[in-house]
Design an enzyme around this catalytic site. Structure first.
Site, short mmCIF file in Angstrom:
data_model
loop_
_atom_site.label_atom_id
_atom_site.label_comp_id
_atom_site.label_asym_id
_atom_site.label_seq_id
_atom_site.Cartn_x
_atom_site.Cartn_y
_atom_site.Cartn_z
N THR A 154 0.87 -1.19 0.00
CA THR A 154 0.00 0.00 0.00
C THR A 154 0.91 1.24 0.00
OG1 THR A 154 -0.22 -0.29 2.41
CG2 THR A 154 -2.03 -1.09 1.02
N LYS A 180 3.68 -6.95 4.05
CA LYS A 180 3.41 -5.57 3.68
C LYS A 180 3.08 -4.81 4.95
CE LYS A 180 0.03 -3.53 3.37
NZ LYS A 180 -0.67 -2.58 4.32
N THR A 191 0.29 -7.29 13.33
CA THR A 191 0.56 -6.09 12.54
C THR A 191 0.86 -6.37 11.07
OG1 THR A 191 2.89 -6.03 13.18
CG2 THR A 191 1.38 -4.80 14.51
N GLU A 277 5.96 4.53 7.58
CA GLU A 277 5.53 5.70 6.79
C GLU A 277 6.33 6.95 7.16
OE1 GLU A 277 0.94 4.56 5.68
OE2 GLU A 277 1.29 5.76 7.46
N ASN A 403 -0.50 10.54 5.94
CA ASN A 403 -1.78 10.19 6.54
C ASN A 403 -2.80 11.31 6.52
OD1 ASN A 403 -1.70 7.31 7.74
ND2 ASN A 403 0.32 8.17 8.18
N SER A 408 -6.90 9.81 -0.70
CA SER A 408 -6.73 10.35 -2.05
C SER A 408 -5.50 9.74 -2.71
CB SER A 408 -6.59 11.87 -2.00
OG SER A 408 -5.48 12.26 -1.23
#
Length: 408
Positions: A154, A180, A191, A277, A403, A408
């Site tokens: 992702t 992932k 997780t 991230e 985040n 979008s």
């Protein structure tokens, strides 16, 4: 026991093939969004799932399938871009994914593990999967692991695969896997999505026991942002094609298998942590000198979860007081006045705390150590001989950017 790292992830073990493609869930045609993993023979299977009260429909279906099949499986089908969670028709769609895969593979739908990842609360369109399942199955290959791992990513920036070979008696065996995950990761089960394959012959009871115990000291010790996902799953399938004497008791072969599983899962965990991230640094915290395993895990996890520590590591600030603070609120019984603390990287190591109090150290040297992209926080409680690790990453500006507009 010696483990040899090999390539091909979920396809490294004998008898496993995989594929991945873009079926249209993801508008970026260069990004795969549907994966399939298949074993030519029946596998003993096990899984560990999220503890979030909100559970994705795929988890409910996979649980039911493993129970109905006697904890056996032959395939995994997984999609990205849509989590198929909090949808009225979620279970129906997850079951339909299994039926589609089963029909192409000529197996029972109960032999299919299903998983989804992506946005929560949006209805999963099943039509793109229906129209591409034949192509997906037809393209299964012993070299299809790269396509499959690309399909489950992702916000991941790099694919995550790891596999090892080892010997059980005269039999060469393999454990491999793919994972992932980049955000919404917190140590409250497994997780992320993780699919493990092996050609070891082992009973379903022992493969479940091994998986649960290794998850406790790997994936459950990983934290990116403190949010536990609704779709977290680790599954493992073992088809026995290595030809080893079947593992039915907790003997030496069982311990070797567990060690191999730890080798794979701990390395995947490190990859997940490093690709958090927006992350710029991998953080690994080791708590040694603990009276028992649970204390070591609790302390290491408490440190790695601290937002203030994550920020300090991003700023390359040796603010060791934040580490001691996080140790102090860990829900475990130990004497804080015996704690010793070091910060370490490839640039060196520096002691910043001893007997629960600060010691003089060079801020310049500490800054050089923290400038590296892998930082090790070494804690010694001096109250036992047990140790455990936890993994995470720093907290950066980019995490908020990612985040702030995730949908979008």
């Amino acid at each position: 026991m010696s483990f040899t790292k090999v390539k091909k992830g979920v396809c490294a073990a004998k008898g496993f093939v995989a594929n991945g493609l873009n079926c249209g869930l993801n508008s970026d045609k260069n990004k795969n969004d549907l994966a399939l993993v298949y074993s030519e023979t029946q596998c003993q299977a096990a899984a560990v799932y999220t503890t979030n009260k909100v559970k994705g429909a795929p988890i409910q279906v996979t649980k039911a399938h493993l129970e109905a099949s006697g904890h056996t499986a032959k395939a995994v089908i997984a999609n990205s871009k849509n989590a198929n969670t909090c949808n009225a028709d979620g279970v129906e769609k997850a079951q339909r994914m299994c039926e589609l895969a089963a029909a192409e593979l000529s197996i029972d739908p109960n032999e299919v593990i299903v998983a989804s990842t992506g946005v929560i609360g949006q209805v999963l369109p099943i039509e793109p999967i229906e129209s591409h399942i034949k192509e997906l199955a037809k393209g299964l290959s012993a070299d299809g692991n790269d396509k499959a791992v690309n399909a489950i990513m992702t916000t991941d920036t790099v694919p995550k695969q790891y596999a090892v070979k080892f010997m059980l008696g005269d039999s060469e065996c393999t454990v491999g896997g793919m994972a992932k995950g980049s955000g919404m990761i917190h140590p409250n089960m497994a997780t992320t999505l993780n699919f493990i394959t092996s050609d070891v012959a082992i009973s379903s009871e022992l493969i479940q026991k091994a998986l649960s115990e290794i998850v406790k000291v790997t994936y459950n010790c990983l934290s990116i942002d403190g949010d536990t996902s609704t779709n977290d799953m680790v599954s493992i399938m073992a088809n026995g094609l290595a030809g080893n004497t079947p593992i039915t008791t907790e003997n030496d072969d069982y311990q070797i298998f567990k060690d191999a599983l730890y080798e794979v899962l701990s390395n995947l965990t490190r990859m997940l942590a490093k690709d958090g991230e927006g992350a710029s640094k991998l953080l690994e915290c080791t708590c040694a000198g603990a009276p028992d395993l649970d204390t070591a895990i609790i302390v290491a996890k408490s440190v790695i979860r601290s937002p203030l520590l994550k920020c300090a590591m991003f700023g390359e600030d040796a603010n060791w007081g934040r580490i001691l603070c996080a140790i102090g609120y860990a829900e475990a019984d130990f004497d804080i006045d015996k704690v010793e603390l070091h910060l370490r990287s490839t640039a060196g190591s520096i002691k910043v705390c001893e007997n629960g109090a600060g010691v003089d150290f060079s801020e310049e040297e500490a800054a050089k150590i923290l400038h590296e992209d892998e930082i090790y926080i070494d804690i010694d409680l001096h109250q036992g001989d047990v140790s455990a690790k936890a993994w995470g990453c720093d907290l950066t500006y980019d995490y908020v950017k990612i985040n702030g507009d995730y949908r979008s």
